[in-house]
Enzyme design. Structure first.
Site, PDB file in Angstrom:
ATOM      1  CE  LYS A   1      -7.179  -0.131   0.757  1.00 42.27           C
ATOM      2  NZ  LYS A   1      -7.579   1.113   1.688  1.00 42.27           N
TER       3      LYS A   1
ATOM      4  CG  HIS B   1      -3.768  -1.263  -2.102  1.00 47.26           C
ATOM      5  ND1 HIS B   1      -4.481  -0.172  -2.058  1.00 47.26           N
ATOM      6  CD2 HIS B   1      -3.514  -1.511  -0.919  1.00 47.26           C
ATOM      7  CE1 HIS B   1      -4.575   0.618  -1.022  1.00 47.26           C
ATOM      8  NE2 HIS B   1      -3.880  -0.647  -0.064  1.00 47.26           N
TER       9      HIS B   1
ATOM     10  CB  SER C   1      -0.836   0.086   1.054  1.00 46.30           C
ATOM     11  OG  SER C   1      -0.398  -0.276   2.284  1.00 46.30           O
TER      12      SER C   1
HETATM   13  C1  LIG Z   1      -3.539  -3.638   2.084  1.00 42.55           C
HETATM   14  C2  LIG Z   1      -4.689  -3.457   2.956  1.00 42.55           C
HETATM   15  N1  LIG Z   1      -5.324  -4.377   3.651  1.00 42.55           N
HETATM   16  C3  LIG Z   1      -6.574  -4.032   4.353  1.00 42.55           C
HETATM   17  C4  LIG Z   1      -6.904  -2.636   4.421  1.00 42.55           C
HETATM   18  C5  LIG Z   1      -8.252  -2.331   5.249  1.00 42.55           C
HETATM   19  O1  LIG Z   1      -9.040  -2.392   4.562  1.00 42.55           O
HETATM   20  P1  LIG Z   1     -10.804  -1.528   4.933  1.00 42.55           P
HETATM   21  O2  LIG Z   1     -10.479  -0.066   4.557  1.00 42.55           O
HETATM   22  O3  LIG Z   1     -11.715  -2.195   4.197  1.00 42.55           O
HETATM   23  O4  LIG Z   1     -10.516  -1.737   6.409  1.00 42.55           O
HETATM   24  C6  LIG Z   1      -6.317  -1.854   3.818  1.00 42.55           C
HETATM   25  C7  LIG Z   1      -6.668  -0.308   3.971  1.00 42.55           C
HETATM   26  O5  LIG Z   1      -5.923   0.509   4.177  1.00 42.55           O
HETATM   27  C8  LIG Z   1      -4.990  -2.201   3.028  1.00 42.55           C
HETATM   28  O6  LIG Z   1      -4.362  -1.205   2.655  1.00 42.55           O
END
Ligand SMILES: Cc1ncc(COP(=O)(O)O)c(C=O)c1O
Length: 392
Positions: free
Chosen positions: A240, A208, A180
Site C-alpha cells: 500500500k 493502511h 480499509s
Molecule cells: C487490512 C488489510 N490487511 C491485509 C491486506 C493484504 O495485504 P496484501 O496486499 O499485502 O496481501 C490488505 C489488502 O487489501 C488489507 O487491506
C-alpha cells in the site's frame, strides 16, 4: 452417479455476470502513477504509488542478485537482501525483530492459525479484513466477534469467555489498525488496556496505517504512542503506502522465531525476488529520509475531505487518507465511477457484497505524489458529476 466436473464454473460465473457482480478488469498501461493510462485513456488515479529511488534499487538488485530468489526462505531462498530488509523494518518499527512474507494476505493466513488453536479464543472486530477472517478460519480456535470499534462489546466478549469452564487457554484480540473501507482508526489504547487486563495477545493489522499514521509513517502504535510491548503482533504490508508488495510482522524476537518456524505460508512458498526486497528497503529509506511525503499526504487528505464536505458530499467516518464518497445505492455508485472515468478520474466503486447494500461508495485514497492541482482537478470532476447525478 454421473457427474459433470466443470459445468459449475460457467454457471456460477454467468450468475455473477447476470447480477452485475463480476469483476470487470481495467488495464493499467504503464506505471501506477497519479496520472496514468487505463484502457487507453489518460486518467488521474486514486490509489497509485511509485518513487524513482525504489526503481533504482530494484534495478541494482537484479544486477547484483539476479531475478528470482531460487527457493523458499527456509531452504535456499534467504538472501542477504531479505535479512537486510527485515533488519531495516524492525529498526523502522522500533521492534526487536521483523519477518517478511510474500504478501500481507500470506502473513495473516499463515500466522494467525499458529497463534491460537484448540482451547483458545480469537476475538475479532466485525469489520476486519478478509485475510484476517481467513486466517481465523484456518485456526482450530473458538471465535468471538465484537461490534465494530466497540470496546464495551469487546469487554463483554472477554468477560463471557472468562466465565466459561474451562476458560480459554489463550486469548487473542485482532483488529485492523485503519479499516480499509471506511478509513476509520481502531481505538487501540482502549483495546490494549482490555488485552492487558485479560492477558490476551493483541494482533494489529496495520496495512493502511503504515506510511500514513504516526511519526514518519511508523503506524498506529506510534500514532497512539503505545509502548512497544502493548501490541504483541504488528502486521503490515509493502503493497500500500510503501508501493511495492510483501507482508510483514514485527514484534519480539520470540514472535519472529516462532513465526518463521511455524507459518506455513512462509515455509512453503517462494521468497521475494531480490528486486522486490530491494524496492521495499528503498521504501523504508524514503520514509526515513524524506518526511515531506507523509506531510503532503495529510495536506491533500485534509484539503480533499474539507472541500468535498463543503460541497455536500458524505465522506463517512474516515479519519485517514482512505476517504469514501458515500453514494448509497450500488447502481448509482457504479454510474458515478463511470462518469468520473469519462471525465479522466479513475476511482472505483465499492458495492454490495463488499459493503452493505445501502452503503455503496466510491473509495478514494490520497497520494503524496499528486499535486494540489491534481486534487482540485478531482474535486472539480466530483462536483460536476455529483450534481449531474443528484448526489449533491
Ligand atoms: C487490512 C488489510 N490487511 C491485509 C491486506 C493484504 O495485504 P496484501 O496486499 O499485502 O496481501 C490488505 C489488502 O487489501 C488489507 O487491506
Amino acid at each position: 452417479m454421473k457427474r459433470d466436473p466443470t459445468s459449475f464454473l460457467k454457471e456460477e460465473y454467468d450468475a455473477l455476470v447476470k447480477e452485475d457482480l463480476d469483476w470487470k478488469l481495467r488495464v493499467l498501461e504503464g506505471p501506477s502513477t497519479p496520472w496514468c493510462v487505463v484502457d487507453g485513456k489518460r486518467v488521474l488515479m486514486f490509489c497509485s504509488s511509485n518513487h524513482p529511488k525504489l526503481k533504482e534499487m530494484a534495478i541494482r538488485a537484479i544486477k547484483t542478485h539476479g531475478v528470482g530468489s531460487g527457493s523458499v526462505r527456509p531452504i535456499a531462498g534467504s538472501m542477504d537482501i531479505h535479512f537486510e530488509l527485515e533488519r531495516r523494518l524492525a529498526k523502522f518499527k522500533g521492534a526487536e525483530a521483523s519477518l517478511v512474507y510474500q504478501t500481507g494476505f500470506a502473513a495473516n493466513a499463515g500466522l494467525i492459525p499458529q497463534l491460537a488453536g484448540k482451547g483458545d479464543l480469537i476475538i475479532s472486530d466485525e469489520l476486519n479484513h478478509g485475510s484476517i477472517i481467513d486466517g481465523v478460519r484456518l485456526s482450530h480456535a473458538d471465535r468471538g466477534v465484537y461490534k465494530h470499534c466497540d470496546t464495551a462489546d469487546l469487554a463483554r466478549v472477554l468477560d463471557e469467555a472468562e466465565k466459561k469452564s474451562p476458560a480459554p487457554r489463550r486469548m487473542m484480540i485482532i483488529t485492523d489498525g485503519v479499516f480499509s473501507m471506511d478509513g476509520d482508526i481502531s481505538p487501540l489504547p482502549e483495546i490494549a488496556k482490555l488485552a492487558d487486563e485479560h492477558g490476551a495477545m493483541l494482533y494489529v493489522d496495520d496495512a493502511h496505517g503504515e506510511g500514513v499514521l504516526g511519526e514518519g509513517g511508523r503506524g498506529i502504535a506510534s500514532h497512539f504512542n503505545l509502548p512497544r510491548n502493548k501490541v504483541h503482533v504488528e502486521m503490515g504490508t509493502f503493497s500500500k503506502a510503501f508501493g511495492v508488495v510483501g507482508g510483514h510482522v514485527s514484534g519480539s524476537k520470540s514472535l519472529v522465531e516462532f513465526a518463521y518456524n511455524k507459518s506455513r505460508t512462509w515455509l512453503l512458498s517462494g521468497s521475494h525476488p531480490p528486486a522486490v526486497a530491494a524496492a521495499c528497503i528503498g521504501a523504508i529509506d524514503v520514509l526515513e529520509t524524506e518526511p515531506e511525503h507523509v506531510k503532503r499526504l495529510w495536506e491533500h487528505t485534509n484539503h480533499f475531505k474539507k472541500v468535498m464536505k463543503e460541497l455536500g458530499f458524505d465522506t463517512g467516518k474516515s479519519q485517514t487518507p482512505i476517504t469514501p464518497v458515500m453514494v448509497g445505492d450500488s447502481a448509482r455508485a457504479k454510474r458515478l465511477s463511470e462518469r468520473l472515468y469519462e471525465e479522466n478520474v479513475f476511482a472505483l466503486p465499492i458495492i454490495y457484497p463488499m459493503v452493505a447494500k445501502d452503503k455503496a461508495r466510491i473509495r478514494t485514497i490520497m497520494n503524496a505524489a499528486m499535486t494540489k492541482e491534481d486534487v482540485d482537478f478531482a474535486i472539480g470532476k466530483f462536483e460536476k458529476v455529483g450534481r449531474e447525478l443528484g448526489i449533491i
